[in-house]
Design an enzyme around this catalytic site. Structure first.
Site, PDB file in Angstrom:
ATOM      1  NE  ARG A 178      24.781 -48.763 -37.395  1.00 25.89           N
ATOM      2  CZ  ARG A 178      24.185 -48.735 -36.211  1.00 25.89           C
ATOM      3  NH1 ARG A 178      24.863 -49.045 -35.133  1.00 25.89           N
ATOM      4  NH2 ARG A 178      22.920 -48.393 -36.101  1.00 25.89           N
ATOM      5  CE  LYS A 186      30.461 -37.953 -29.604  1.00 21.00           C
ATOM      6  NZ  LYS A 186      29.252 -38.777 -29.735  1.00 21.00           N
ATOM      7  N   PRO A 233      33.212 -43.729 -32.325  1.00 27.25           N
ATOM      8  CG  PRO A 233      34.972 -43.346 -33.776  1.00 27.25           C
ATOM      9  CD  PRO A 233      33.505 -43.497 -33.729  1.00 27.25           C
ATOM     10  CD  GLU A 234      32.071 -41.977 -26.151  1.00 26.02           C
ATOM     11  OE1 GLU A 234      32.365 -41.225 -25.207  1.00 26.02           O
ATOM     12  OE2 GLU A 234      31.412 -43.013 -26.011  1.00 26.02           O
ATOM     13  NE  ARG A 264      23.495 -44.810 -27.353  1.00 27.92           N
ATOM     14  CZ  ARG A 264      24.605 -44.268 -27.835  1.00 27.92           C
ATOM     15  NH1 ARG A 264      24.622 -42.999 -28.178  1.00 27.92           N
ATOM     16  NH2 ARG A 264      25.692 -44.991 -27.988  1.00 27.92           N
TER      17      ARG A 264
END
Ligand SMILES: [Zn+2]
Length: 291
Positions: free
Chosen positions: A128, A74, A2-3, A277
């Site tokens: 993760r 974040k 998430p940002e 990215r």
């Protein structure tokens, strides 16, 4: 993911649910995800299980009261009375939820913090494990593994401060993604902001005119504010603490829209690699800078 908008949504929902409530001793399921100031941590005989007391430097086991929940970049930060602080760094897949204490734990739940009488609890889950939880007494800097200093907030940065950040020669997308330059932007909101500003993601930041830089700052503010209004973007598994999905993904103009028509000019959206990215942009609205 998430940002910033997702972290802001999580922080606001936690603030509503937790402010004024007491938190009890957390249950650490996976110790290497939870980092604490040693004075707030008691280690028991079994090395895999630690028992933490939040909010009291003396470890007397009394619960601490939440006075506020905020966000920085974040990260979601729970501020306790006595100055203690719980920082949730969400990484790639981190989530913070509030659930019934008896509810089955999702896989990869690393920390549980009982609220009040213990009927409900805050849970931190991160499959993760790029994120983590940092517990500090609030008087010392939050240093340690992966909790790095952060640049200014994109919604607070002044025009002149932003111009100074953008003077570097790095590609603009890489610079926007750098949390020490500007805190809170990731892949989604960089791509969306660059599209709205009409800037190719590989443009060296220092080649942008003051006018383009100002347009970029406006685009970033507009995208982030709008995304917060729609509770963020649910692409994979992001949910708010209460389990709701965000809906800003329905308003994305480029992110994960490869081959679909640009919402501005109908040109198919392209995908390239920038800043290491996957990057989405419109070749017509965002032409590459001339060499
Ligand atoms: Zn376009």
């Amino acid at each position: 993911m998430p940002e910033l908008p997702e972290a802001e949504t999580i922080a606001r929902e936690l603030a509503t649910a937790l402010t004024g409530r007491v938190l009890n001793r957390p249950i650490v399921v996976r110790a290497d995800v939870v980092h604490g100031d040693v004075r707030l941590v008691t280690t028991y005989d079994t090395p895999s299980r630690r028992d933490l007391t939040i909010g009291r430097p003396r470890n007397d086991g009394a619960p601490g009261r939440v006075i506020d929940v905020g966000r920085r970049g974040k990260r979601v930060i729970v501020q306790m009375e006595h100055g203690a602080r719980i920082t949730f760094a969400l990484g790639m897949t981190g989530s913070v939820t509030i659930e019934e204490a008896g509810a089955e734990c999702a896989a990869h739940t690393h920390l549980r913090i009982p609220i009040g009488d213990g009927e409900r609890e805050v849970r931190f889950c991160d499959p993760r494990r790029f994120g983590g939880v940092w517990i500090s007494n609030g008087r010392e800097p939050d240093t340690g593994r992966r909790l790095r200093p952060l640049g200014p907030e994109p919604l607070d940065v002044t025009a002149s401060e932003f111009r100074r950040i953008m003077r570097r020669r790095r590609q603009v997308k890489a610079l926007l993604m750098d949390q020490q330059a500007l805190a809170g932007m990731g892949n989604i909101y960089c791509d969306e902001s660059l599209h709205r500003a009409g800037i190719h993601p590989r443009t060296p930041a220092s080649e942008l005119t003051d006018g383009r830089v100002a347009a970029l700052r406006r685009a970033i503010r507009s995208v982030l504010r709008s995304a917060i209004r729609f509770n963020g973007s649910t692409i994979m598994d992001y949910r708010t603490p209460g389990g709701r999905e965000g809906s800003f993904q329905l308003r994305h103009r480029v992110y994960q829209r490869e081959g679909l028509p640009c919402r501005t000019c109908r040109t198919p959206i392209e995908r390239i690699t920038a800043a290491g990215r996957s990057t989405h942009f419109c070749p017509r609205c965002q032409p590459p800078a001339p060499n």
